[in-house]
Design an enzyme around this catalytic site. Structure first.
Site, PDB file in Angstrom:
ATOM      1  N   ASP A 195       0.801  -1.108   0.026  1.00  0.00           N
ATOM      2  CA  ASP A 195       0.036   0.003  -0.204  1.00  0.00           C
ATOM      3  C   ASP A 195       0.696   1.233   0.147  1.00  0.00           C
ATOM      4  O   ASP A 195       1.923   1.123   0.402  1.00  0.00           O
ATOM      5  CB  ASP A 195      -0.913  -0.053   1.209  1.00  0.00           C
ATOM      6  CG  ASP A 195      -2.261   1.003   0.953  1.00  0.00           C
ATOM      7  OD1 ASP A 195      -2.312   1.219  -0.098  1.00  0.00           O
ATOM      8  OD2 ASP A 195      -2.817   1.268   2.175  1.00  0.00           O
TER       9      ASP A 195
ATOM     10  N   ARG B  85      -0.195   9.529  -9.807  1.00  0.00           N
ATOM     11  CA  ARG B  85      -0.423   8.380  -8.891  1.00  0.00           C
ATOM     12  C   ARG B  85       0.356   7.305  -9.782  1.00  0.00           C
ATOM     13  O   ARG B  85       0.782   6.210  -9.224  1.00  0.00           O
ATOM     14  CB  ARG B  85      -1.756   7.958  -8.535  1.00  0.00           C
ATOM     15  CG  ARG B  85      -2.380   9.079  -7.732  1.00  0.00           C
ATOM     16  CD  ARG B  85      -3.989   8.609  -7.285  1.00  0.00           C
ATOM     17  NE  ARG B  85      -3.993   7.249  -7.067  1.00  0.00           N
ATOM     18  CZ  ARG B  85      -4.014   6.999  -5.713  1.00  0.00           C
ATOM     19  NH1 ARG B  85      -3.903   7.669  -4.933  1.00  0.00           N
ATOM     20  NH2 ARG B  85      -4.314   5.687  -5.244  1.00  0.00           N
TER      21      ARG B  85
ATOM     22  N   HIS C 231       2.661   3.723  -8.940  1.00  0.00           N
ATOM     23  CA  HIS C 231       2.479   2.419  -9.059  1.00  0.00           C
ATOM     24  C   HIS C 231       3.698   1.694  -9.878  1.00  0.00           C
ATOM     25  O   HIS C 231       4.085   0.746  -9.664  1.00  0.00           O
ATOM     26  CB  HIS C 231       1.211   2.146  -9.826  1.00  0.00           C
ATOM     27  CG  HIS C 231       0.163   2.498  -9.296  1.00  0.00           C
ATOM     28  ND1 HIS C 231       0.081   1.875  -7.837  1.00  0.00           N
ATOM     29  CD2 HIS C 231      -1.083   3.210  -9.409  1.00  0.00           C
ATOM     30  CE1 HIS C 231      -1.577   2.560  -7.489  1.00  0.00           C
ATOM     31  NE2 HIS C 231      -1.948   3.140  -8.322  1.00  0.00           N
TER      32      HIS C 231
ATOM     33  N   THR D 156     -10.467  -7.140  -5.781  1.00  0.00           N
ATOM     34  CA  THR D 156     -11.765  -7.091  -6.357  1.00  0.00           C
ATOM     35  C   THR D 156     -12.530  -5.823  -6.322  1.00  0.00           C
ATOM     36  O   THR D 156     -13.215  -5.441  -6.853  1.00  0.00           O
ATOM     37  CB  THR D 156     -12.688  -8.202  -5.972  1.00  0.00           C
ATOM     38  OG1 THR D 156     -12.524  -8.161  -4.277  1.00  0.00           O
ATOM     39  CG2 THR D 156     -12.330  -9.607  -6.262  1.00  0.00           C
TER      40      THR D 156
ATOM     41  N   TRP E 202     -11.326  -1.955  -8.747  1.00  0.00           N
ATOM     42  CA  TRP E 202     -12.099  -1.533 -10.211  1.00  0.00           C
ATOM     43  C   TRP E 202     -12.764  -0.551  -9.886  1.00  0.00           C
ATOM     44  O   TRP E 202     -13.110   0.360 -10.896  1.00  0.00           O
ATOM     45  CB  TRP E 202     -13.068  -2.735 -10.628  1.00  0.00           C
ATOM     46  CG  TRP E 202     -12.565  -3.887 -11.014  1.00  0.00           C
ATOM     47  CD1 TRP E 202     -12.406  -5.212 -10.234  1.00  0.00           C
ATOM     48  CD2 TRP E 202     -11.660  -4.173 -12.165  1.00  0.00           C
ATOM     49  NE1 TRP E 202     -11.809  -6.241 -10.947  1.00  0.00           N
ATOM     50  CE2 TRP E 202     -11.376  -5.528 -12.228  1.00  0.00           C
ATOM     51  CE3 TRP E 202     -11.257  -3.669 -13.480  1.00  0.00           C
ATOM     52  CZ2 TRP E 202     -10.513  -6.206 -13.057  1.00  0.00           C
ATOM     53  CZ3 TRP E 202     -10.568  -4.185 -14.155  1.00  0.00           C
ATOM     54  CH2 TRP E 202     -10.096  -5.620 -14.062  1.00  0.00           C
TER      55      TRP E 202
ATOM     56  N   LEU F  35      11.413 -20.010  -5.356  1.00  0.00           N
ATOM     57  CA  LEU F  35      10.405 -19.389  -4.813  1.00  0.00           C
ATOM     58  C   LEU F  35       9.058 -19.338  -5.292  1.00  0.00           C
ATOM     59  O   LEU F  35       8.932 -19.544  -6.720  1.00  0.00           O
ATOM     60  CB  LEU F  35      10.689 -17.907  -4.886  1.00  0.00           C
ATOM     61  CG  LEU F  35       9.646 -16.843  -4.551  1.00  0.00           C
ATOM     62  CD1 LEU F  35       9.651 -16.658  -2.893  1.00  0.00           C
ATOM     63  CD2 LEU F  35       9.944 -15.372  -4.925  1.00  0.00           C
TER      64      LEU F  35
ATOM     65  N   ARG G   9       1.802  -5.332   6.016  1.00  0.00           N
ATOM     66  CA  ARG G   9       1.107  -4.157   5.192  1.00  0.00           C
ATOM     67  C   ARG G   9       1.979  -2.614   5.341  1.00  0.00           C
ATOM     68  O   ARG G   9       2.182  -2.386   6.454  1.00  0.00           O
ATOM     69  CB  ARG G   9      -0.582  -3.968   5.717  1.00  0.00           C
ATOM     70  CG  ARG G   9      -1.008  -2.746   4.999  1.00  0.00           C
ATOM     71  CD  ARG G   9      -2.552  -2.689   5.448  1.00  0.00           C
ATOM     72  NE  ARG G   9      -3.110  -1.666   4.474  1.00  0.00           N
ATOM     73  CZ  ARG G   9      -4.227  -1.601   3.836  1.00  0.00           C
ATOM     74  NH1 ARG G   9      -5.113  -2.599   4.062  1.00  0.00           N
ATOM     75  NH2 ARG G   9      -4.801  -0.902   3.029  1.00  0.00           N
TER      76      ARG G   9
ATOM     77  N   ARG H 263      -5.292  -2.347   8.677  1.00  0.00           N
ATOM     78  CA  ARG H 263      -6.532  -3.512   8.271  1.00  0.00           C
ATOM     79  C   ARG H 263      -5.960  -4.615   7.277  1.00  0.00           C
ATOM     80  O   ARG H 263      -4.883  -4.358   6.710  1.00  0.00           O
ATOM     81  CB  ARG H 263      -7.732  -2.627   8.120  1.00  0.00           C
ATOM     82  CG  ARG H 263      -7.572  -1.648   6.694  1.00  0.00           C
ATOM     83  CD  ARG H 263      -8.665  -0.774   6.221  1.00  0.00           C
ATOM     84  NE  ARG H 263      -8.546   0.058   5.481  1.00  0.00           N
ATOM     85  CZ  ARG H 263      -8.467   1.372   5.730  1.00  0.00           C
ATOM     86  NH1 ARG H 263      -8.561   1.838   6.544  1.00  0.00           N
ATOM     87  NH2 ARG H 263      -8.167   2.164   4.688  1.00  0.00           N
TER      88      ARG H 263
ATOM     89  N   SER I 175      -8.015  -5.598   4.656  1.00  0.00           N
ATOM     90  CA  SER I 175      -8.621  -5.408   3.219  1.00  0.00           C
ATOM     91  C   SER I 175      -8.873  -6.622   2.402  1.00  0.00           C
ATOM     92  O   SER I 175      -8.625  -6.476   1.241  1.00  0.00           O
ATOM     93  CB  SER I 175      -8.038  -4.258   2.488  1.00  0.00           C
ATOM     94  OG  SER I 175      -7.746  -3.078   3.341  1.00  0.00           O
TER      95      SER I 175
ATOM     96  N   GLU J  17       1.224 -13.961  11.676  1.00  0.00           N
ATOM     97  CA  GLU J  17       1.471 -12.492  12.393  1.00  0.00           C
ATOM     98  C   GLU J  17       1.189 -11.447  11.731  1.00  0.00           C
ATOM     99  O   GLU J  17       1.233 -11.688  10.464  1.00  0.00           O
ATOM    100  CB  GLU J  17       2.873 -12.577  12.636  1.00  0.00           C
ATOM    101  CG  GLU J  17       3.501 -13.685  13.788  1.00  0.00           C
ATOM    102  CD  GLU J  17       3.178 -13.654  15.190  1.00  0.00           C
ATOM    103  OE1 GLU J  17       2.904 -12.343  15.401  1.00  0.00           O
ATOM    104  OE2 GLU J  17       2.966 -14.521  15.958  1.00  0.00           O
TER     105      GLU J  17
HETATM  106  C1  FPP Z   1      -1.925   0.459  -3.318  1.00  0.00           C
HETATM  107  O1  FPP Z   1      -1.493   1.581  -3.276  1.00  0.00           O
HETATM  108  C2  FPP Z   1      -1.563  -0.398  -4.485  1.00  0.00           C
HETATM  109  C3  FPP Z   1      -2.180  -0.998  -5.553  1.00  0.00           C
HETATM  110  C4  FPP Z   1      -3.523  -0.924  -5.578  1.00  0.00           C
HETATM  111  C5  FPP Z   1      -1.300  -1.555  -6.611  1.00  0.00           C
HETATM  112  C6  FPP Z   1      -0.282  -2.450  -6.275  1.00  0.00           C
HETATM  113  C7  FPP Z   1       0.293  -2.706  -7.331  1.00  0.00           C
HETATM  114  C8  FPP Z   1       1.869  -2.722  -7.629  1.00  0.00           C
HETATM  115  C9  FPP Z   1       2.750  -2.599  -6.486  1.00  0.00           C
HETATM  116  C10 FPP Z   1       2.450  -2.510  -8.873  1.00  0.00           C
HETATM  117  C11 FPP Z   1       2.720  -3.757  -9.660  1.00  0.00           C
HETATM  118  C12 FPP Z   1       2.566  -5.080  -9.263  1.00  0.00           C
HETATM  119  C13 FPP Z   1       2.935  -6.010  -9.801  1.00  0.00           C
HETATM  120  C14 FPP Z   1       2.931  -7.610  -9.460  1.00  0.00           C
HETATM  121  C15 FPP Z   1       3.849  -5.930 -11.170  1.00  0.00           C
HETATM  122  P1  FPP Z   1      -2.562   2.615  -3.177  1.00  0.00           P
HETATM  123  O2  FPP Z   1      -2.698   3.394  -4.586  1.00  0.00           O
HETATM  124  O3  FPP Z   1      -3.789   2.287  -2.832  1.00  0.00           O
HETATM  125  O4  FPP Z   1      -2.048   3.760  -2.189  1.00  0.00           O
HETATM  126  P2  FPP Z   1      -2.369   5.007  -1.442  1.00  0.00           P
HETATM  127  O5  FPP Z   1      -3.275   4.481  -0.517  1.00  0.00           O
HETATM  128  O6  FPP Z   1      -1.383   5.822  -0.962  1.00  0.00           O
HETATM  129  O7  FPP Z   1      -3.439   5.857  -2.477  1.00  0.00           O
END
Ligand code: FPP
Length: 236
Positions: free
Chosen positions: A8, A21, A25, A54, A57, A119, A176, A182, A184, A195
């Site tokens: 996160d 944003r 990512h 899920t 989206w 792995l 996390r 949480r 989620s 843990e």
């Molecule tokens: C949460 O951050 C992250 C995601 C919803 C996407 C996780 C994806 C990646 C780390 C990228 C690629 C993954 C792979 C497997 C190639 P957020 O956008 O909710 O952050 P925020 O809470 O600060 O808005």
């Protein structure tokens, strides 16, 4: 050891730097590669990453499409590396709403790595813990209709065979990032005795060094799985 990570804070990492944003990512995806590469040396046999839930989206169409673009790129660019590095890739979740080109690459990667014994990398994509449990119940229901099982055959052990993580160990530790405490909808069934560790570090800023520190703290814990304790187990 099985480690699960709720990655996160990509968005906040980017916003703090006045970047889009999607850039967060992208940084998050580079971090995935860094951590995956480090796992064997850290004694991690299974790594489960929460890449897209899920519920994700409901983000803007622009953000969803930038995430899908990132997954597409990851599958293309990392395919050979994962095969050659003996990583076994398993996708958790329901692939049906995912664009066909991405879901067929996912299937190809699973097939190409199925006999790897290094792995195990679980990537949760369009994954929700409740959805997984419901799909498992549906699969069991179908088996009863096909006369393969009777309702009385259902136990916690047999039910696990219908989950996306069938045949795997349950996570020992869930981390996390980015401050929220949480779960989620992540691995609801599998985390019964895991843990939980929450760090304020955002996912793009997370380091192998921090992971090593968390793991050494975890290794001092005594887990009893509901049995007797010979010492108090407390992580914080
Ligand atoms: C949460 O951050 C992250 C995601 C919803 C996407 C996780 C994806 C990646 C780390 C990228 C690629 C993954 C792979 C497997 C190639 P957020 O956008 O909710 O952050 P925020 O809470 O600060 O808005």
């Amino acid at each position: 050891m099985h480690l699960g990570i709720i990655m996160d804070g990509n968005g906040r990492w980017a916003v703090e730097r006045r970047l889009p944003r999607a850039f967060g990512h992208k940084r998050g995806a580079s971090k995935v590669t860094e951590i995956v590469t480090a796992c064997p040396d850290l004694g991690i046999k299974t790594l489960t990453l929460y890449a897209f839930s899920t519920e994700n989206w409901t983000r803007t169409a622009h953000e969803v499409s930038s995430l899908m673009k990132l997954f597409r790129g990851y599958l293309q660019n990392k395919f050979l590396e994962l095969v050659e590095n003996n990583v076994k890739v398993v996708f958790l979740g329901d692939p049906s709403p995912i664009a066909r080109d991405i879901s067929s690459q996912m299937k190809r990667l699973e097939l190409a790595t199925k006999d790897n014994d290094g792995l195990t990398l679980n990537i949760a994509l369009n994954y929700g813990g409740r959805d997984e449990i419901v799909r498992a119940a549906q699969k069991f229901g179908m088996d009863t209709v096909a006369d393969k099982v009777i309702p009385k055959d259902l136990t916690t052990e047999t039910f696990e065979r219908y989950l996306d993580t069938k045949g795997q160990t349950n996570p020992d530790l869930i981390i996390r990032t980015a401050g929220q405490r949480r779960i989620s909808n992540f691995l609801l069934w599998q985390i019964a005795y895991s843990e939980l560790y929450f760090t304020n570090t955002t996912w793009p800023d997370f380091t192998i060094k921090e992971l090593q520190l968390i793991l050494s703290e975890f290794n001092q814990e005594e887990r009893t799985f509901g049995g007797n304790k010979s010492k108090t187990t407390q992580i914080h």
